[in-house]
Write a protein that holds these residues in place. Structure first.
Motif, mmCIF file in Angstrom:
data_model
loop_
_atom_site.group_PDB
_atom_site.id
_atom_site.type_symbol
_atom_site.label_atom_id
_atom_site.label_comp_id
_atom_site.label_asym_id
_atom_site.label_seq_id
_atom_site.Cartn_x
_atom_site.Cartn_y
_atom_site.Cartn_z
ATOM 1 N N LEU A 67 0.819 -1.213 0.000
ATOM 2 C CA LEU A 67 0.000 0.000 0.000
ATOM 3 C C LEU A 67 0.850 1.260 0.000
ATOM 4 O O LEU A 67 0.479 2.268 -0.587
ATOM 5 N N ALA A 68 1.981 1.198 0.691
ATOM 6 C CA ALA A 68 2.898 2.338 0.744
ATOM 7 C C ALA A 68 4.293 1.808 1.025
ATOM 8 O O ALA A 68 4.461 0.789 1.701
ATOM 9 N N ILE A 69 5.307 2.489 0.480
ATOM 10 C CA ILE A 69 6.691 2.057 0.645
ATOM 11 C C ILE A 69 7.567 3.261 0.939
ATOM 12 O O ILE A 69 7.212 4.395 0.628
ATOM 13 N N ASP A 70 8.726 2.984 1.522
ATOM 14 C CA ASP A 70 9.712 4.032 1.779
ATOM 15 C C ASP A 70 11.079 3.366 1.687
ATOM 16 O O ASP A 70 11.345 2.375 2.357
ATOM 17 N N GLY A 71 11.935 3.895 0.808
ATOM 18 C CA GLY A 71 13.256 3.314 0.643
ATOM 19 C C GLY A 71 13.303 2.124 -0.297
ATOM 20 O O GLY A 71 14.315 1.422 -0.356
ATOM 21 N N LEU A 72 12.233 1.901 -1.060
ATOM 22 C CA LEU A 72 12.181 0.812 -2.033
ATOM 23 C C LEU A 72 11.832 1.390 -3.403
ATOM 24 O O LEU A 72 11.275 2.484 -3.508
ATOM 25 N N PHE A 73 12.155 0.633 -4.465
ATOM 26 C CA PHE A 73 11.791 1.062 -5.804
ATOM 27 C C PHE A 73 10.269 1.158 -5.921
ATOM 28 O O PHE A 73 9.537 0.332 -5.372
ATOM 29 N N THR A 74 9.796 2.145 -6.677
ATOM 30 C CA THR A 74 8.357 2.373 -6.827
ATOM 31 C C THR A 74 7.635 1.155 -7.389
ATOM 32 O O THR A 74 6.474 0.910 -7.064
ATOM 33 N N PRO A 110 11.987 -10.699 0.486
ATOM 34 C CA PRO A 110 11.117 -10.386 -0.662
ATOM 35 C C PRO A 110 11.540 -9.132 -1.421
ATOM 36 O O PRO A 110 11.136 -8.943 -2.573
ATOM 37 N N TYR A 111 12.360 -8.285 -0.783
ATOM 38 C CA TYR A 111 12.765 -7.040 -1.428
ATOM 39 C C TYR A 111 14.168 -7.102 -2.019
ATOM 40 O O TYR A 111 14.719 -6.071 -2.410
ATOM 41 N N ASP A 112 14.750 -8.293 -2.096
ATOM 42 C CA ASP A 112 16.061 -8.420 -2.725
ATOM 43 C C ASP A 112 16.025 -7.841 -4.139
ATOM 44 O O ASP A 112 15.163 -8.193 -4.943
ATOM 45 N N GLY A 113 16.975 -6.971 -4.443
ATOM 46 C CA GLY A 113 17.044 -6.353 -5.765
ATOM 47 C C GLY A 113 16.083 -5.198 -5.957
ATOM 48 O O GLY A 113 16.017 -4.621 -7.041
ATOM 49 N N LEU A 114 15.308 -4.853 -4.909
ATOM 50 C CA LEU A 114 14.303 -3.801 -5.044
ATOM 51 C C LEU A 114 14.605 -2.587 -4.170
ATOM 52 O O LEU A 114 13.754 -1.727 -3.984
ATOM 53 N N ILE A 115 15.826 -2.541 -3.628
ATOM 54 C CA ILE A 115 16.254 -1.403 -2.812
ATOM 55 C C ILE A 115 17.286 -0.599 -3.600
ATOM 56 O O ILE A 115 18.273 -1.159 -4.083
ATOM 57 N N PRO A 116 17.070 0.689 -3.789
ATOM 58 C CA PRO A 116 18.020 1.508 -4.563
ATOM 59 C C PRO A 116 19.444 1.371 -4.038
ATOM 60 O O PRO A 116 19.684 1.333 -2.823
ATOM 61 N N ASN A 117 20.389 1.269 -4.976
ATOM 62 C CA ASN A 117 21.830 1.147 -4.678
ATOM 63 C C ASN A 117 22.196 -0.178 -4.011
ATOM 64 O O ASN A 117 23.295 -0.334 -3.486
#
Length: 400
Positions: A67-74, A110-117
């Motif tokens: 629903l909402a994210i912070d620090g992850l790819f859109t 689940p967020y592997d590869g989906l965090i900037p940098n």
């Protein structure tokens, strides 16, 4: 003097913490939109625990939906995380309390590869999962990640439970206000219906245009008004029709689909109104038309602008009086069918030029809804990329 300074610092820190938690509580009482409430919640959480990434997810159909994210790819907002495919999320769903994953946990994130940098897998990092519970039922989760393995060691479970409780209250408030429901379409065995999985029925997007579209759907869904959906080919008019039906009081009845552009004129009347045995060559038995099959439910007539003029008068009569006659029969049948139509044509212009009846146009367009093309809602492209990548990944059987 030094002791006094330390005490003052500790008091200031405590006041700062209380202010954050108070803000979360206040957000529950003010008239924020659901998305604003979610984003403010994550902002407070990230400031409070100093995490590098956070996500608020709703739980439905055995999967978590961001629903909402912070620090992850859109693009994460467009993804759907089945708990059967994500062990960490499954652990959070089943825990019922704060979950602290070991910094060197072998469970894939689940967020592997989906965090900037951080394109690589996060082999060692701090990760906390907070299940969000309302009325003894799991409604969502809050995930918190930090790149430092000891990043959250100073936070007690009790403190995290307070955040979890406020987040659950915030999410539950939004769910009650918006009445978020799974979009499941009734399936009939003897006719063509909209038969797709609920996740494929979602209207993906957070742009202003999509939010306005969803508001219009909500406004008209629980009425019996005829809806005319307009828009270019491929914009998702069928999804809008399904959403209107699924949010209506007819949701437990069939949603019947008929593409008027694919109907030869010779069989169009039979498809709409049915026929009796012997009505024409090949009519070897009685057959219900789409109007009867959709009785007490919804009939979605796609490409209504292609309907032959000869049939438009008969369709108008059904809309006016709720009565129809099968081909070859002189008996009238009563039907209670809601009509939703769609077209990529400008029907008012078609009527002006004599290719569509004005009286039928006005009957069909009691509540017009225009679906904007993707080029007018560019910020949704990234979300759709994530959604379709997730679907393709599953169809290929890829773990990530």
């Amino acid at each position: 003097m030094t002791v006094y300074i330390v005490i003052m610092i500790l008091r200031a820190i405590n006041m700062y913490v209380q202010a954050d938690l108070t803000q979360l509580a206040l957000d529950l009482t003010i008239g924020l939109s659901a998305q604003d409430r979610f984003e403010r919640l994550l902002a407070v959480v990230r400031r409070r625990v100093n995490c590098d990434a956070a996500a608020l997810l709703v739980f439905k159909d055995q999967q978590f939906v961001p629903l909402a994210i912070d620090g992850l790819f859109t693009e994460v907002l467009g993804r759907r995380f089945k708990i059967s495919e994500h062990p960490r999320l499954e652990a959070i769903a089943r825990a019922g309390d704060v979950v602290r994953f070991p910094s060197d946990s072998q469970l894939p994130d689940p967020y592997d590869g989906l965090i900037p940098n951080h394109s690589d897998n996060l082999q060692v990092h701090a990760c906390i999962g907070l299940p969000l519970i309302a009325h003894d039922r799991l409604i969502g989760a809050l995930t918190i990640d930090g790149f430092n393995p000891q990043q959250f060691d100073s936070f007690s479970d009790s403190e995290l439970r307070v955040i979890s409780a406020l987040a659950a209250a915030s999410l539950n408030t939004a769910l009650l206000m918006q009445k978020l429901e799974s979009q499941v379409v009734e399936v009939s065995s003897d006719t063509e219906v909209l038969n797709r999985h609920a996740s494929q029925q979602e209207i993906i997007g957070q742009s202003t245009e999509i939010q306005s579209l969803k508001q219009q759907i909500s406004a008209v869904a629980n009425t019996d008004l005829s809806v005319l959906i307009t828009g270019e080919t491929g914009v998702g008019k069928e999804l809008v029709a399904a959403a209107i039906h699924n949010q209506s009081t007819r949701a437990d009845k069939p949603l019947i689909y008929l593409n008027c552009a694919a109907l030869p004129e010779s069989v169009a009347e039979s498809e709409l109104f049915g026929h009796v045995k012997g009505a024409f060559t090949g009519a070897i038995s009685h057959r219900q038309g789409k109007f009867e099959l959709a009785n007490n439910g919804t009939l979605f007539l796609d490409e209504i602008g292609e309907l032959p003029l000869s049939l438009q008068a008969k369709l108008l009569r059904v809309l006016q009086f709720g009565e129809l006659q099968r081909v070859g029969s002189d008996k009238s049948l009563k039907v209670n069918t809601r009509i939703i139509t769609a077209t990529n044509r400008i029907l008012h212009q078609e009527a002006t030029e004599g290719r569509f009846r004005f009286d039928l146009y006005h009957r069909l367009s009691v509540f017009p809804i225009h679906v904007p093309p993707l080029r007018e809602r560019g910020r949704d492209i990234v979300l759709l990329t994530g959604f379709f990548w997730n679907a393709v990944r599953r169809s290929w059987g890829s773990p990530m």
